[in-house]
Design an enzyme around this catalytic site. Sequence first.
Site, mmCIF file in Angstrom:
data_model
loop_
_atom_site.group_PDB
_atom_site.id
_atom_site.type_symbol
_atom_site.label_atom_id
_atom_site.label_comp_id
_atom_site.label_asym_id
_atom_site.label_seq_id
_atom_site.Cartn_x
_atom_site.Cartn_y
_atom_site.Cartn_z
ATOM 1 N N PHE A 10 0.769 -1.221 -0.060
ATOM 2 C CA PHE A 10 -0.039 0.086 -0.224
ATOM 3 C C PHE A 10 0.830 1.386 0.049
ATOM 4 O O PHE A 10 1.981 1.348 0.751
ATOM 5 C CB PHE A 10 -0.945 0.015 1.048
ATOM 6 C CG PHE A 10 -1.835 1.111 1.472
ATOM 7 C CD1 PHE A 10 -3.022 1.161 0.504
ATOM 8 C CD2 PHE A 10 -1.725 2.319 1.893
ATOM 9 C CE1 PHE A 10 -4.099 2.091 0.314
ATOM 10 C CE2 PHE A 10 -2.636 3.343 1.868
ATOM 11 C CZ PHE A 10 -3.878 3.019 0.982
ATOM 12 N N ASP A 40 1.107 -4.969 8.665
ATOM 13 C CA ASP A 40 0.079 -4.234 8.199
ATOM 14 C C ASP A 40 -1.145 -4.885 8.251
ATOM 15 O O ASP A 40 -1.491 -5.877 7.266
ATOM 16 C CB ASP A 40 0.299 -3.208 7.194
ATOM 17 C CG ASP A 40 -0.840 -2.280 6.632
ATOM 18 O OD1 ASP A 40 -2.140 -2.315 7.275
ATOM 19 O OD2 ASP A 40 -0.590 -1.156 6.193
ATOM 20 N N TYR A 50 -11.506 1.525 10.200
ATOM 21 C CA TYR A 50 -12.581 2.246 9.350
ATOM 22 C C TYR A 50 -13.239 1.254 8.546
ATOM 23 O O TYR A 50 -14.219 1.712 7.635
ATOM 24 C CB TYR A 50 -12.433 3.688 8.818
ATOM 25 C CG TYR A 50 -11.153 3.826 8.053
ATOM 26 C CD1 TYR A 50 -10.777 3.103 6.917
ATOM 27 C CD2 TYR A 50 -9.832 4.531 8.816
ATOM 28 C CE1 TYR A 50 -9.485 3.181 6.350
ATOM 29 C CE2 TYR A 50 -8.787 4.484 8.235
ATOM 30 C CZ TYR A 50 -8.490 4.015 6.895
ATOM 31 O OH TYR A 50 -7.333 4.032 6.653
ATOM 32 N N LYS A 51 -12.462 0.140 8.245
ATOM 33 C CA LYS A 51 -12.787 -0.811 7.291
ATOM 34 C C LYS A 51 -13.816 -1.822 7.750
ATOM 35 O O LYS A 51 -14.944 -1.402 8.144
ATOM 36 C CB LYS A 51 -11.669 -1.617 6.701
ATOM 37 C CG LYS A 51 -10.633 -0.444 5.733
ATOM 38 C CD LYS A 51 -9.544 -1.356 5.305
ATOM 39 C CE LYS A 51 -8.601 -0.413 4.705
ATOM 40 N NZ LYS A 51 -8.802 0.276 3.565
ATOM 41 N N ARG A 108 -12.459 -3.673 -6.896
ATOM 42 C CA ARG A 108 -12.527 -4.489 -5.712
ATOM 43 C C ARG A 108 -13.833 -4.752 -5.099
ATOM 44 O O ARG A 108 -14.554 -3.814 -4.916
ATOM 45 C CB ARG A 108 -11.614 -4.186 -4.577
ATOM 46 C CG ARG A 108 -10.149 -3.588 -4.839
ATOM 47 C CD ARG A 108 -9.551 -3.098 -3.714
ATOM 48 N NE ARG A 108 -10.001 -2.031 -3.050
ATOM 49 C CZ ARG A 108 -9.352 -1.314 -1.839
ATOM 50 N NH1 ARG A 108 -8.165 -1.963 -1.357
ATOM 51 N NH2 ARG A 108 -9.758 -0.027 -1.613
HETATM 52 C C1 LIG Z 1 -2.959 -1.767 3.595
HETATM 53 C C2 LIG Z 1 -3.175 -0.450 4.341
HETATM 54 N N1 LIG Z 1 -2.156 0.388 4.880
HETATM 55 C C3 LIG Z 1 -2.474 1.693 5.384
HETATM 56 C C4 LIG Z 1 -3.352 2.352 4.944
HETATM 57 C C5 LIG Z 1 -3.941 3.749 5.127
HETATM 58 O O1 LIG Z 1 -3.912 3.933 6.424
HETATM 59 P P1 LIG Z 1 -4.104 5.457 7.338
HETATM 60 O O2 LIG Z 1 -4.861 6.379 6.247
HETATM 61 O O3 LIG Z 1 -5.129 5.125 8.617
HETATM 62 O O4 LIG Z 1 -3.087 5.972 7.656
HETATM 63 C C6 LIG Z 1 -4.629 1.725 4.040
HETATM 64 C C7 LIG Z 1 -5.821 2.295 3.730
HETATM 65 O O5 LIG Z 1 -6.617 2.000 3.113
HETATM 66 C C8 LIG Z 1 -4.369 0.303 3.878
HETATM 67 O O6 LIG Z 1 -5.238 -0.256 2.809
#
Ligand SMILES: Cc1ncc(COP(=O)(O)O)c(C=O)c1O
Length: 419
Positions: free
Chosen positions: A122, A205, A230-231, A380
């Site tokens: 990501f 993660d 939030y997911k 997705r």
């Molecule tokens: C795998 C992954 N890591 C990190 C994040 C982003 O995290 P944040 O916006 O809470 O910092 C996301 C967001 O969708 C994600 O899917």
Amino acid sequence: VDRAQAEALDRTDPLAGFRDEFFIDPTGPIYMDGNSLGRLSGRVADAVEGAMESWRIEVVGGWREWVDLPLSVGDLIGRLIGAGPGQVLVGDSTTVNLYKLSRAALDVQKGRSVIVCDDNEFPTDRYVLAGIAAGAGSNSREPIEVRWVRSDPVNGVDLDSLASCVDERTALVCLSHVNYRSAARLDIQAVTSLVHERGALMLWDLCHSAGAVPVDLDGAGADMAVGCTYKYLNAGPGAPAFLYVREELHTRLSSPIWGWFAQRDQFEMGERFEPVDGVGRFGAGSPDMLGLVAVSAGASMLLEAGMDKLWGKSRAMGEMLLELVAERLEPFGVDLGSPADADRRGAHVSVRHPRAWPMCNELVARRLVVPDFRVPDTVRLGPAPIYTRYVDVFDAVERIRDVLAGGPTSSERERPRVT
Ligand SMILES: Cc1ncc(COP(=O)(O)O)c(C=O)c1O
């Protein structure tokens, strides 16, 4: 699979009752984006209203009950990710937590200067690690290098390729358990063992795993983890994230941010920074209380539903999607963008098509289905098991097929900023 079969599965679904707790417009589109932003439930709305009530009536007095929430809500999340009490802290964003833990890990890995990460990771993870390597926020020591494991865009990181990248110079390996685009899922136990054998620390993660896929952090001997709420935890847009640090590492690792919420005897307003002993030492500033009560309500609902049931339904919906995609969408040029093997897949299913963006756009514009689009060609489909029915999965694929069967449309609008 036909619709009657999907209806039959809904009739015997042990989680069916939870759907009624969510605000769902029966005439609205089919929501297949639980892997991006979970829906709002009555419980979460009530929890936030309750906290606003405390704020309205007690004002600053509310802090007496709020101040321990980062740890107590952390314990709730811990039960979803196989972490015993006192190892999870809720607060900040995944990005900030990833930075805190990566820096903390590098600082104790003297003589090791390589971070290993997936080249399909990501973006925020890649940026944070690249930023650390570029020297952002650091006045330290030897230069850091990020070594990128080349992974398959659909099947993810392969263990042999990872093994060839982790050596005696590796300080830290940072990987998603479930890849955000393809849902390719790694074996936490196997990867953690490999990384430990070579003396490196492992940071997971769990954004696409928490509340969706069973995780046993303690059982796997994982060192650190981060994730969002939030997911699948349905705690709302921008709700606070979490971090996990294995108990034995608490006194070894220290946060690069010396904030007063990590301080022993915080209200003594001491001269010097002396962090608390536990995972609370990774706190920073005032936690977001409205967000925390939402996370608490969201996590409690999932605990009540049970991870085994949630994952059982997720897997079944994933398998159903795979069958439907092969039968109904492949004739229109759609390819599977996720691993075909359920043991190597997380809770969403991705499909690829050269016209993925216009297709997605049309599905949303005509209020048929809400999926999401990820560049360059991926759609997705994330049916969160707590509120999605099997018939929704069936109907969503039917609607996608209808859009594809209609051929090119006028909806080739420019992509907006948020997809
Ligand atoms: C795998 C992954 N890591 C990190 C994040 C982003 O995290 P944040 O916006 O809470 O910092 C996301 C967001 O969708 C994600 O899917």
